[in-house]
Motif scaffolding. Structure first.
Motif, PDB file in Angstrom:
ATOM      1  N   MET A 272       1.316  -1.230  -0.030  1.00  0.00           N
ATOM      2  CA  MET A 272       0.511  -0.010  -0.017  1.00  0.00           C
ATOM      3  C   MET A 272       0.839   1.489  -0.125  1.00  0.00           C
ATOM      4  O   MET A 272       1.728   1.508   0.788  1.00  0.00           O
ATOM      5  CB  MET A 272      -0.967  -0.106   1.580  1.00  0.00           C
ATOM      6  CG  MET A 272      -2.196   0.532   1.483  1.00  0.00           C
ATOM      7  SD  MET A 272      -2.131   1.580   2.713  1.00  0.00           S
ATOM      8  CE  MET A 272      -2.389   0.219   3.750  1.00  0.00           C
ATOM      9  N   GLN A 273       0.503   2.335  -0.759  1.00  0.00           N
ATOM     10  CA  GLN A 273       0.751   3.497  -1.130  1.00  0.00           C
ATOM     11  C   GLN A 273       1.400   4.312   0.886  1.00  0.00           C
ATOM     12  O   GLN A 273      -0.182   4.574   1.447  1.00  0.00           O
ATOM     13  CB  GLN A 273      -0.070   4.433  -1.570  1.00  0.00           C
ATOM     14  CG  GLN A 273       1.517   5.697  -1.660  1.00  0.00           C
ATOM     15  CD  GLN A 273       0.965   6.038  -3.017  1.00  0.00           C
ATOM     16  OE1 GLN A 273       0.242   6.154  -4.000  1.00  0.00           O
ATOM     17  NE2 GLN A 273       1.679   7.051  -3.462  1.00  0.00           N
ATOM     18  N   ARG A 274       1.949   5.545   0.919  1.00  0.00           N
ATOM     19  CA  ARG A 274       2.344   5.895   2.073  1.00  0.00           C
ATOM     20  C   ARG A 274       3.094   7.275   2.138  1.00  0.00           C
ATOM     21  O   ARG A 274       3.253   7.104   0.699  1.00  0.00           O
ATOM     22  CB  ARG A 274       3.217   5.227   3.095  1.00  0.00           C
ATOM     23  CG  ARG A 274       3.436   3.189   4.055  1.00  0.00           C
ATOM     24  CD  ARG A 274       2.162   3.253   4.585  1.00  0.00           C
ATOM     25  NE  ARG A 274       1.830   2.463   5.245  1.00  0.00           N
ATOM     26  CZ  ARG A 274       0.249   1.863   5.140  1.00  0.00           C
ATOM     27  NH1 ARG A 274      -0.649   2.582   5.256  1.00  0.00           N
ATOM     28  NH2 ARG A 274       0.507   0.272   5.569  1.00  0.00           N
ATOM     29  N   CYS A 275       2.556   7.876   2.936  1.00  0.00           N
ATOM     30  CA  CYS A 275       3.175   9.357   2.917  1.00  0.00           C
ATOM     31  C   CYS A 275       2.593   9.861   1.278  1.00  0.00           C
ATOM     32  O   CYS A 275       2.681  10.286   0.713  1.00  0.00           O
ATOM     33  CB  CYS A 275       4.672   9.660   2.345  1.00  0.00           C
ATOM     34  SG  CYS A 275       5.812   8.672   3.162  1.00  0.00           S
ATOM     35  N   GLY A 276       0.598   9.977   1.538  1.00  0.00           N
ATOM     36  CA  GLY A 276       0.277  10.160   0.597  1.00  0.00           C
ATOM     37  C   GLY A 276      -0.108  11.413   0.548  1.00  0.00           C
ATOM     38  O   GLY A 276       0.124  12.551   1.640  1.00  0.00           O
ATOM     39  N   ASN A 277      -1.152  12.056  -0.421  1.00  0.00           N
ATOM     40  CA  ASN A 277      -1.562  13.141  -0.687  1.00  0.00           C
ATOM     41  C   ASN A 277      -3.087  12.780   0.133  1.00  0.00           C
ATOM     42  O   ASN A 277      -3.878  12.653  -0.039  1.00  0.00           O
ATOM     43  CB  ASN A 277      -1.630  13.734  -1.908  1.00  0.00           C
ATOM     44  CG  ASN A 277      -2.428  14.912  -1.963  1.00  0.00           C
ATOM     45  OD1 ASN A 277      -3.352  14.846  -2.081  1.00  0.00           O
ATOM     46  ND2 ASN A 277      -1.334  15.821  -2.648  1.00  0.00           N
ATOM     47  N   LEU A 278      -3.937  13.957   0.596  1.00  0.00           N
ATOM     48  CA  LEU A 278      -5.082  14.156   1.189  1.00  0.00           C
ATOM     49  C   LEU A 278      -6.446  13.899   0.368  1.00  0.00           C
ATOM     50  O   LEU A 278      -6.964  13.205   0.485  1.00  0.00           O
ATOM     51  CB  LEU A 278      -5.327  15.788   1.977  1.00  0.00           C
ATOM     52  CG  LEU A 278      -6.087  16.057   3.046  1.00  0.00           C
ATOM     53  CD1 LEU A 278      -6.391  14.661   4.210  1.00  0.00           C
ATOM     54  CD2 LEU A 278      -5.832  17.088   3.452  1.00  0.00           C
ATOM     55  N   PHE A 279      -5.600  14.497  -0.980  1.00  0.00           N
ATOM     56  CA  PHE A 279      -7.165  14.160  -1.716  1.00  0.00           C
ATOM     57  C   PHE A 279      -7.144  13.130  -3.316  1.00  0.00           C
ATOM     58  O   PHE A 279      -6.962  12.768  -4.330  1.00  0.00           O
ATOM     59  CB  PHE A 279      -6.947  15.577  -2.422  1.00  0.00           C
ATOM     60  CG  PHE A 279      -7.658  16.537  -1.592  1.00  0.00           C
ATOM     61  CD1 PHE A 279      -9.139  16.033  -1.743  1.00  0.00           C
ATOM     62  CD2 PHE A 279      -6.859  17.687  -1.043  1.00  0.00           C
ATOM     63  CE1 PHE A 279      -9.314  17.424  -0.390  1.00  0.00           C
ATOM     64  CE2 PHE A 279      -7.929  17.979  -0.464  1.00  0.00           C
ATOM     65  CZ  PHE A 279      -9.075  18.077  -0.011  1.00  0.00           C
ATOM     66  N   GLU A 280      -6.233  11.770  -2.726  1.00  0.00           N
ATOM     67  CA  GLU A 280      -5.468  10.303  -3.179  1.00  0.00           C
ATOM     68  C   GLU A 280      -6.476   9.913  -3.379  1.00  0.00           C
ATOM     69  O   GLU A 280      -6.537   9.368  -1.491  1.00  0.00           O
ATOM     70  CB  GLU A 280      -4.317  10.443  -3.362  1.00  0.00           C
ATOM     71  CG  GLU A 280      -2.701   9.827  -3.660  1.00  0.00           C
ATOM     72  CD  GLU A 280      -1.578   9.892  -3.491  1.00  0.00           C
ATOM     73  OE1 GLU A 280      -1.418   9.035  -2.703  1.00  0.00           O
ATOM     74  OE2 GLU A 280      -1.107  10.618  -4.104  1.00  0.00           O
ATOM     75  N   PRO A 281      -6.751   9.102  -3.876  1.00  0.00           N
ATOM     76  CA  PRO A 281      -6.989   7.650  -3.286  1.00  0.00           C
ATOM     77  C   PRO A 281      -6.910   6.709  -2.755  1.00  0.00           C
ATOM     78  O   PRO A 281      -5.358   6.934  -2.443  1.00  0.00           O
ATOM     79  CB  PRO A 281      -7.737   7.131  -4.414  1.00  0.00           C
ATOM     80  CG  PRO A 281      -7.458   8.110  -6.089  1.00  0.00           C
ATOM     81  CD  PRO A 281      -6.815   8.953  -5.824  1.00  0.00           C
ATOM     82  N   LEU A 282      -7.378   6.007  -1.671  1.00  0.00           N
ATOM     83  CA  LEU A 282      -7.204   4.940  -0.633  1.00  0.00           C
ATOM     84  C   LEU A 282      -7.560   3.298  -1.052  1.00  0.00           C
ATOM     85  O   LEU A 282      -9.090   3.236  -1.131  1.00  0.00           O
ATOM     86  CB  LEU A 282      -6.962   5.191   0.528  1.00  0.00           C
ATOM     87  CG  LEU A 282      -6.194   4.465   1.782  1.00  0.00           C
ATOM     88  CD1 LEU A 282      -5.369   4.155   1.480  1.00  0.00           C
ATOM     89  CD2 LEU A 282      -6.958   4.335   2.959  1.00  0.00           C
TER      90      LEU A 282
END
Ligand SMILES: Cc1cc2nc3c(=O)[nH]c(=O)nc-3n(C[C@H](O)[C@H](O)[C@H](O)COP(=O)(O)O)c2cc1C
Length: 402
Positions: A1-11
């Motif tokens: 899973m992607q870490r250090c994301g952006n608030l408006f990025e999907p998860l």
């Protein structure tokens, strides 16, 4: 899973579901049920407005498994006796705009609302403002199936997921706490035993809803009570949740135990539990949500960018501004105006926010902040009138039966 994301990025959650961004409305007991455990038009409107405001996830506070242990007579109750069509309407409107509408599954245990319940908890208590009897082993063995049944009905009614409530001093949180839990059977003693009811609830719920339906857990980082559930125990629970089938761990803190500190009354600088989330990150790869004290977009962005947190949970900020996610995205209103109450009575701030929710659901909130004393009186008067309806409607259920 992607870490250090952006608030408006999907998860993407482990169950496969993709959330459109990293902002969730944390569970709030809105007290807008009709007194028979069913949604009202104001409640549907409230969740519709939140969905329109750009949230990825919206969690309805404390939906009860049975009528016997509600936290408030305005709670929803979802079980075989419920009219599912009325829940379907709530699911449809509150789940518009690709917002995932989840139910928080609750059992208030020792903190059940005394006028409509004979509270039961892990162990008998007889304290000022807090009396309960001990749950029997038979009741313990039945509990997981009650979580599973309500979750399954939520899925049938069109809700997008569930959150099992193990925070803030309600039943599963009481089991976690050595202050509430003095049992000597397999549900008491070491933390491995005290977390057993939570793990059994997760397992039964997963078996009922299948692999694709999101199941979250709300967990305290600590109860902030001397001798209570503490951070070391909480990390052991996080490690156990890492091995379970949950999709998301929502970290918060504080309890509604009389006289204790609750996160919804917190006034300090947030986010309150970020240091714990960083420690939790080291013991789990599950997505983490953090709830408590977020006021500004910068705080939310920093928490997600740090990699410690995948989703930011907002409660009071979304009462003050239901469209905050969209406003943040459009670079507008980066911080809602938070009212300050000097020397509020216990429960007064929560009552004020609850009555504000009623205004939003009625589309008539005023730009000026009302008075806390009046909000408390209105809140108590409504509880009184809902209690009469509740006792009449659930005549056979409110004497402490599960
Ligand atoms: C009116 C109100 C009702 C709440 N009801 C619940 C609830 O039913 N379940 C729950 O887990 N937390 C409940 N909370 C706590 C919030 O989810 C959250 O943990 C707390 O308010 C801290 O977040 P905040 O600083 O964003 O408000 C409630 C908070 C408020 C203000």
């Amino acid at each position: 899973m992607q870490r250090c994301g952006n608030l408006f990025e999907p998860l993407q959650l482990p169950c496969g579901l993709t959330l459109k961004n990293r902002i969730a409305k944390s569970a709030m007991s809105d007290s807008l049920g009709d007194g028979t455990g069913h949604p009202t038009a104001e409640q549907i409107r409230l969740y519709q407005r939140w969905a329109a405001g750009g949230l990825a996830v919206s969690i309805i506070g404390e939906v009860q498994l049975t009528a016997g242990y509600a936290e408030n007579p305005g709670n929803l109750v979802l079980n075989d006796a419920s009219d599912l069509d009325r829940f379907r309407r709530l699911a449809r409107h509150g789940g518009a705009n690709d917002t995932k509408l989840w139910l928080q599954l609750g059992h208030a245990g020792a903190l059940a609302y005394a006028p409509t319940s004979n509270p039961k908890g892990p162990s008998a208590l007889d304290l000022p403002g807090l009396r309960c009897v001990e749950m029997t082993l038979d009741e313990m063995r039945q509990l997981p199936s009650e979580f599973a049944r309500t979750a399954w009905l939520a899925q049938q009614a069109g809700f997008g997921g569930v959150q099992i409530h193990a925070a803030h001093g309600f039943l599963l949180g009481q089991f976690l706490s050595p202050l509430f839990n003095k049992r000597s059977d397999e549900y008491g003693g070491p933390i491995a035993n005290r977390m057993r009811p939570l793990l059994e609830a997760i397992e039964a719920t997963r078996a009922a809803v299948g692999p694709d339906f999101p199941i979250a857990v709300k967990l305290n980082s600590s109860d902030q009570l001397e001798g209570g559930f503490d951070k070391e125990d909480a990390l052991k629970v996080v490690a156990a949740l890492d091995r379970s089938s949950v999709d998301l761990i929502d970290i918060s803190g504080g309890t509604y135990f009389p006289g204790a500190k609750s996160a919804s009354d917190g006034t300090g600088r947030g986010p309150y539990f970020l240091e714990f989330a960083k420690r939790a990150r080291a013991v789990t790869t599950k997505p983490l949500m953090l709830t408590g004290g977020f006021k500004t977009r910068a705080q939310a962005e920093d928490a997600v960018a740090s990699g410690a947190v995948d989703i930011v949970g907002l409660a009071r900020a979304l009462v003050l501004e239901p469209s905050l996610p969209d406003l943040w995205k459009a670079d507008r209103k980066l911080e809602p105006f938070f009212p300050r109450f000097s020397d509020p009575p216990e429960g007064g701030v929560t009552a004020w926010y609850t009555m504000r929710l009623t205004e939003i659901g009625a589309d008539k909130e005023t730009p000026v902040f009302g008075d806390l004393g009046q909000a408390t009186r209105d809140y108590e008067a409504r509880n009184k009138s809902r209690t009469i309806i509740w006792l009449r409607h659930f005549a056979n259920d409110v004497v402490g039966q599960t």
